[in-house]
Write an enzyme that holds these catalytic residues in place. Structure first.
Site, mmCIF file in Angstrom:
data_model
loop_
_atom_site.group_PDB
_atom_site.id
_atom_site.type_symbol
_atom_site.label_atom_id
_atom_site.label_comp_id
_atom_site.label_asym_id
_atom_site.label_seq_id
_atom_site.Cartn_x
_atom_site.Cartn_y
_atom_site.Cartn_z
ATOM 1 N N VAL A 196 47.589 -23.564 -55.932
ATOM 2 C CA VAL A 196 47.024 -23.910 -57.235
ATOM 3 C C VAL A 196 45.758 -24.747 -57.074
ATOM 4 C CG1 VAL A 196 47.434 -25.171 -59.379
ATOM 5 C CG2 VAL A 196 49.238 -23.726 -58.427
ATOM 6 N N HIS A 197 45.763 -25.692 -56.141
ATOM 7 C CA HIS A 197 44.560 -26.500 -55.900
ATOM 8 C C HIS A 197 43.410 -25.641 -55.382
ATOM 9 C CE1 HIS A 197 47.319 -29.938 -56.213
ATOM 10 N NE2 HIS A 197 46.254 -30.688 -56.356
#
Length: 672
Positions: A608-609
């Site tokens: 996600v990052h």
């Protein structure tokens, strides 16, 4: 983000009847009560707080320590007398009168006696407040389970309580902190820094705002379209509500098609929002806002969908058991069962077990016999499934067996009713009554990512407090813009210019250390301010407007001695989401070990990052992904003999990583 239906009901609430180490567990539980909720006095118990009571009062409240009970901690003071003796001599009445007069004017006291039982390691509690008994017993059982190594993750392990954030002025701990002056110093330094930047801009460009390129990026292009896109994302989350209304009415089932539809929708929802950002070629300001809000709404949809999906299966199981109960009530008891029937021995064994269990345990606290979410008795391996098969087969049962089966099925239905109600204090809010548009809209606005049927609430909204936090939000964002404009934006523009001018990679690598050093302090400031504006300002505004009482949005992450502690404390809403819907779900659905589930959780977080970096820089490099995963070996290192017990060294390592990490990662994406 999609996963198989979480087996969140795999472990029911076990009632521990003996504590492995009673004294240690009691100590841990009582120590946990010294951290008072909002509205109560602060500090640990003092001699003045220890009000004695005479033995013999409130005998109905006497029960073994270890019977679990869920209750939110209320705003009141607690008093106790621990004793190793089974008898306690009451103190002098005059002393009691003086203590009562001293404390009754400011707060309500609860009289508690802790007595040692005849068995080693077992204690009894006697108190005037049954709710307090529930709190202490739950704490003792938790600590005893930790000491004995018998802890298991459950859906209901997460408890919402009334509390304030650390830096909130309503938190008495924050106002009385010995480090409160450093908080004042920080904001005074920010004010002086802004004054310096404004003076420099006036000297160089004749305007205190300078060129304000970042402001122009935010407002000059597609601002209205960006806000409209965000509104459409919020409206689109209503798909989950409609899906679960269809499941509740029996048009779909969660176990077969419901979770697949929910998962496909989450993928489409995420990809669609990112595609809009790429299609419109939005600036980084628009992209960051849309992508981050998209991820928040995605987690909210996932929690709402999979929690209600699990509850829908529990509800279906309850309906099936009620059908079996109706069949039992319509049966004619036989005088004797057939000894040649192949199932008769099993039925007799089941009825004997049921009768024995009913004598030894309270009906409402007995352990669940089968999985609370199972709706297929033909494949389930449990006593309830065997009873259901026996009832369905129409085999003859005698009166004793019918009575035993009826009791045990009703017990299971009672357990399922408790599961459907969750933390709700009102039974009418239990699933499926929670599937209302009001509940869904309320959930969408709440500052939490873990869905529950009910949360602790405040009695009223302090609009002056809302105005204060809203003003702080705008002010901190303004400070962030000015710092970015003065110290970060020029470096980014120059680095991009050199790259577009054809500077070789070798020459850019030579500039890399200087770019990192120039961005160290401004990036650290931006990181701290971004955290403060979201977790202290924005979430508190949402909490106040929605009367959400649990303000535990973060812990004291600045004291972290390892990166796994930092991951738990700096962002509690996301941590709670990952704990329930990723960590627990992978253990129950895929039968992974705790280490495997931890790796999956970190892997998902890293993906996600990196997705955010991809949306910002329009390229996949994996730098942030690698740094995120590096926290796993660092967390393991912190638990070795080399680092264990060395809190100062661990805190130094943590702050060093937090200091250089943002500037190092940003410079890598800019240079390479």
């Amino acid at each position: 983000m999609a996963s198989v239906d979480p087996d969140v009901g795999n472990a029911s609430n076990p009632g521990l009847r003996s504590l492995t180490d009673g004294k240690s567990a009691m100590s841990h539980a009582l120590n946990g009560l010294t951290s008072q909720p909002p509205g109560s006095s602060e500090g640990s118990w003092t001699p003045e707080d220890m009000s004695a009571v005479s033995e013999g009062e409130n005998e109905d409240a006497l029960r073994p320590a270890g019977e679990i009970g869920a209750a939110d901690i209320r705003s009141r003071s607690t008093t106790a007398i621990p004793s190793d003796d089974s008898s306690i001599e009451p103190p002098d009445d005059n002393d009691n009168d003086q203590r009562t007069k001293k404390h009754d004017s400011s707060r309500e006291s609860i009289q508690v006696i802790i007595q040692k039982s005849g068995n080693r390691g077992q204690y009894f509690l006697k108190a005037d407040d049954p709710e307090f008994l529930e709190i202490v017993n739950a704490g003792i059982e938790r600590e005893a389970a930790k000491l004995s190594g018998k802890t298991r993750s459950r859906l209901r392990d997460l408890v919402f309580t009334r509390q304030f954030t650390t830096f909130d002025r309503q938190n008495p701990r924050g106002a009385q902190s010995p480090f409160h002056g450093f908080f004042t110093l920080f904001w005074l330094s920010m004010a002086l820094l802004l004054f310096k930047i404004a003076a420099q801009n006036w000297k160089d460009q004749g305007s205190v705002f300078g060129r304000a390129e970042i402001i122009h990026l935010m407002v000059d292009r597609d601002l209205v379209l960006m806000l409209a896109t965000d509104a459409m994302m919020c409206l689109a989350t209503g798909f989950g509500f409609l899906l679960h209304k269809a499941i509740a009415h029996g048009y779909l089932t969660w176990g077969r098609s419901g979770w697949i539809i929910q998962s496909l929708w989450e993928i489409w929802f995420t990809c669609g929002s990112i595609w809009v950002c790429f299609y419109r070629e939005w600036s980084w300001t628009h992209t960051v806002f849309i992508v981050l809000h998209n991820i928040v709404l995605l987690m909210k949809q996932h929690s709402y969908g999979f929690t209600n999906g699990y509850l829908s299966r529990v509800y279906r199981r309850k309906q099936l058991l009620e059908e079996k109960l109706g069949q039992l009530e319509g049966m004619d008891a036989q005088e004797h069962t057939s000894p040649t029937s192949p199932s008769s021995p099993e039925i007799q064994a089941l009825s004997a077990t049921a009768l024995d269990t009913s004598k030894s345990e309270n009906l409402l606290h007995r352990r669940s016999i089968g999985p609370k979410y199972s709706t297929n008795f033909s494949q389930e391996q449990s006593e309830i499934a065997l009873m259901a098969k026996a009832i369905e087969s129409g085999e003859p049962l005698d009166a004793e067996q019918i009575h035993a089966f009826t009791r045990i099925i009703r017990t299971e239905i009672t357990i399922l009713d408790e599961e459907l109600r969750g933390r709700s204090t009102d039974p009418t809010n239990a699933y499926p009554n929670n599937l209302t548009i009001t509940n869904f809209l309320d959930w969408t606005c709440l500052p939490t990512l873990v869905y529950e049927v009910e949360y602790p609430r405040q009695d009223f909204i302090n609009w002056w407090y809302v105005a204060e936090k809203f003003g702080a939000t705008l002010g901190v964002i303004w400070v962030m813009i000015i710092i970015s404009q003065a110290y970060i934006y020029p470096i980014v523009v120059e680095t991009v210019r050199q790259k577009e001018a054809g500077m070789s990679l070798d020459a850019r690598w030579k500039e890399f250390p200087w770019v990192v050093s120039d961005m160290l302090f401004p990036m650290l400031l931006e990181q701290l301010l971004a955290w403060y504006v979201i977790w202290e300002c924005v979430l508190n505004v949402l909490a106040e407007v929605t009367k959400f009482a649990d303000r535990g949005f973060y812990g004291d992450w600045w004291n972290s001695v390892s990166f796994d502690q930092y991951a738990r404390d700096w962002n509690r809403p996301v941590h709670n989401f990952l704990l329930r819907h990723v960590y627990h779900s992978t253990i129950s659905a895929f039968h992974l070990s705790k280490m495997g589930a931890t790796l999956v959780t970190f892997l998902l977080s890293a993906v996600v990052h990196e997705l955010l970096m991809f949306c910002l820089f329009k390229k996949v490099r994996g730098y942030l992904f690698a740094f995120q995963l590096s926290q796993v070996p660092l967390a393991a290192l912190s638990k070795t003999k080399l680092m264990r017990g060395k809190d100062t060294l661990g805190n130094i390592v943590f702050w060093f990583g937090l200091f250089i990490g943002p500037s190092l990662i940003t410079s890598l994406y800019l240079i390479v």
